[in-house]
Write a protein that holds these residues in place. Sequence first.
Motif: not given
Length: 270
Positions: A129-135, A137-144, A165-168
């Motif tokens: 159930d974790l969201g994407p990793e913000p660092l 490469l797949a976490f682009t501006l478009k995906s955000f 978003i995972a980790g913050i």
Amino acid sequence: MPELPEMENYKFILSQKIIGKTITSVQVNREKSINVSPEIFLNQVQGQKIINVERRAKHLIFYLENGNILLLHLMLGGWMFYGTQEDKPKRTVQIQFTFGQEHLYFIGLRLGYLHLYNSRDLVEKELSDLGPEPLDLAFTLKSFEALVVNRRGRLKTKLVDQQWIAGIGNCYSDEICFHAGVLPTRGIENLNSNEVNTLYHSIQYVLRDATKHGGYMENPLYKGDTLTGGYNNLCKVYDCEGQDCPRCGHKILKGSISSRKTFYCSNCQK
């Protein structure tokens, strides 16, 4: 509580210290810190070689030679120390791994845990159930931008939502909002496209910068560790209540959002 930069720093250092080494002995002093009986834990962990150390969100993942995986979440107050018995901090140790003459001490695991899983259970159950990793490469501006669309709620609350978003966590959500020049109380649905763009780049910058400086957790990971905790004195707003804003000179304020302490500048954050 350790967040992405702290756990990434731990991953970096422990990868150098323990990958390829065999856990010659295991000591469990607090059964509530593990998810199986101490007998099963020792049987599956003792004598195993650490073949890899990875991070996912605020978790650290230890891969064992027998295919089992250890999932660590330090939660509030948890930390680690690697070294000899003589170097060990005078703190209560919940779990101890021995690697010959050196040990990995898990300290402060009153809320945290070190759980044993197989790879399938880890991926399909514990981390699913974790969201994407913000660092990544797949976490682009478009995906955000896609994550922001049709979302509602205060910015701080969304940033610390691990399913978004995972980790913050508490610290870096405040630092990211300050870097982006937006108040953590802002409704995410009210951000314009320029603010979304700025916020994305602030996420990237703050997390990478904090990781580079070893995160904000102060306890060293080993004797002579000069990296861990290097970001503590670089925080611009977190735990800086009453200090001058480094950008505009106004006083940093402390508030509460969803029962989380929040630090910000009411003058230069809009």
